[in-house]
Design an enzyme around this catalytic site. Structure first.
Site, short mmCIF file in Angstrom:
data_model
loop_
_atom_site.label_atom_id
_atom_site.label_comp_id
_atom_site.label_asym_id
_atom_site.label_seq_id
_atom_site.Cartn_x
_atom_site.Cartn_y
_atom_site.Cartn_z
N LYS A 114 5.74 -4.51 -1.86
CA LYS A 114 5.13 -5.07 -0.65
C LYS A 114 3.91 -5.94 -1.00
O LYS A 114 3.56 -6.84 -0.24
CB LYS A 114 4.70 -3.94 0.29
CG LYS A 114 5.85 -3.12 0.84
CD LYS A 114 5.35 -1.95 1.69
CE LYS A 114 6.50 -1.13 2.26
NZ LYS A 114 6.01 0.01 3.07
N VAL A 115 3.26 -5.61 -2.11
CA VAL A 115 2.08 -6.35 -2.56
C VAL A 115 2.30 -6.77 -4.01
O VAL A 115 2.73 -5.96 -4.84
CB VAL A 115 0.80 -5.48 -2.43
CG1 VAL A 115 -0.39 -6.19 -3.07
CG2 VAL A 115 0.51 -5.18 -0.97
#
Length: 398
Positions: A329-330
């Site tokens: 996600k990051v």
């Protein structure tokens, strides 16, 4: 009045009539005892105060004050840096529009500092009160809610307003649904854009006081991750049951629209207020691309969260950007460009917006993503089909 009765055991005692509401909600029987005498809650609009910037840069030096300063500088110096062209999502959980934070969101949209929004439906529903010129008032959290019920007053912590506001807002939504012409599956962004356009036509000038109307004016898509969990969704359900409408909120469309926005972006960044479902609905876009569609985007480039939830309880709202790295996600290389500020959003977000509005990068050209829905979805489908075909060819060679 209590009556004396003899029970089956022979013991005489008092029998009280069953407690029943004696009014329809929104129809108070008596004067409201001053509950609604507090100051009206207004949508505060940030001005870019130099004093606030000085306070944050010079006075907020440690602990979560310093984290708020770090979040402000990541947003203005990096996310808004012109050669980054970051597509910025704002996610909203908690009762923020009833608390007057809608004005900050409107200012950020008008200045091109927010490109799309994912919100709880409740925030959008209560925003409509402002568009319709209803009044929410400052009150106290230390009141007797049984008396409020009898008086026809609704309480959101220390925000008070007449129950009639709910009934009148519901009526406006139902009338809109009838005239909207929707009779099939749509995304929440389509619903909210149409509702915003309807507000602009029916209530000229309301974009100054409504996130939903201002978003339509600025071309900012608004998504709701759980559309049935709000009064807007409740009225959509009414429209189906009573009017026989085939209007359906299709979550698949929302998932693909958010993914198409993320895919189209040069860089991706988010400002997360609270956490909850809106947080994950945005962040899951990256895993959807790599895990499901086999399109590696690399994860978010910037991550800012303002929350009161702690990571130690294991809840989603407290999950850190470091944890999000493991999910894709990051981007693992950008953790220095992520920050979590542990603070009430009603305190931190107005300060954050004041800082941003007063910054040299505090205005950008709006992306108008709501008008690019078709082309972005086409690009997503094209790339997904290419990657699916590649996977199929690899599978045949095994």
């Amino acid at each position: 009045m209590a009556m004396m009765v003899k029970t089956t055991s022979g013991v005489t005692g008092k029998c009280y009539p069953k407690a029943m509401p004696y009014r329809a909600p929104g129809s108070p029987q008596k004067k409201r005892k001053g509950f609604l005498s507090g100051k009206p809650i207004r949508y505060y609009r940030p001005t870019g105060s130099p004093a606030i910037r000085t306070l944050i840069d010079e006075g907020f030096q440690a602990f979560n004050a310093a984290r708020l300063g770090e979040s402000c500088r990541i947003f203005t110096d990096k996310m808004l840096k012109k050669d980054h062209d970051t597509t910025i999502a704002l996610t909203i959980a908690g009762a923020l529009t009833p608390a007057g934070l809608g004005g900050c969101i409107i200012s950020m949209m008008e200045r091109g500092l927010i490109d799309f929004i994912i919100s709880t439906g409740a925030n959008l529903y209560h925003d409509l009160h402002y568009a319709l010129n209803f009044t929410l008032r400052r009150g106290s959290p230390f009141v007797d809610d049984r008396v409020l019920y009898e008086e026809g007053v609704i309480r959101i912590y220390d925000v008070l307003f007449p129950a009639q506001v709910l009934l009148d807002t519901d009526r406006f939504i139902r009338d809109f649904l009838v005239t909207s012409g929707f009779d099939g599956p749509i995304s929440t962004s389509e619903l909210h854009y149409a509702l915003g356009r309807h507000l602009l036509e029916e209530k000229p000038g309301c974009a100054e006081y409504s996130v939903v109307a201002s978003a339509a004016k600025c071309g900012v898509p608004i998504f709701t991750s759980s559309p049935g969990d709000s009064s807007i969704g409740m009225n959509v359900a009414y429209h189906e049951l009573i009017n026989g409408s085939r209007l359906m909120i299709d979550p698949n469309k929302d998932v693909n629209e958010v993914c198409s926005i993320i895919l189209a972006a040069e860089k991706n960044g988010c400002v997360i207020l609270g956490g909850g479902s809106p947080k994950n609905f945005y962040l899951q876009g990256q895993p959807t691309l790599w895990e499901v569609y086999n399109i590696p985007k690399g994860g978010n480039d910037f991550f800012i969260q303002i929350t009161t939830d702690s990571v130690v309880w294991g809840g989603l709202s407290g999950a850190t950007p470091a944890e999000a790295v493991s999910w894709g996600k990051v981007n693992p290389g950008v953790l220095p460009d992520t920050c979590v500020t542990y603070c009430d959003s009603t305190i931190a977000f107005p300060l954050f917006c004041e800082y941003a509005v007063g910054h040299k990068n505090g205005k950008r050209k709006r992306k108008g993503l709501v008008h690019k829905r078709g082309e972005m979805l086409t690009a997503l489908e094209k790339e997904a089909r290419i990657q699916t075909a590649k996977l199929a060819r690899k599978a045949k060679k095994r």
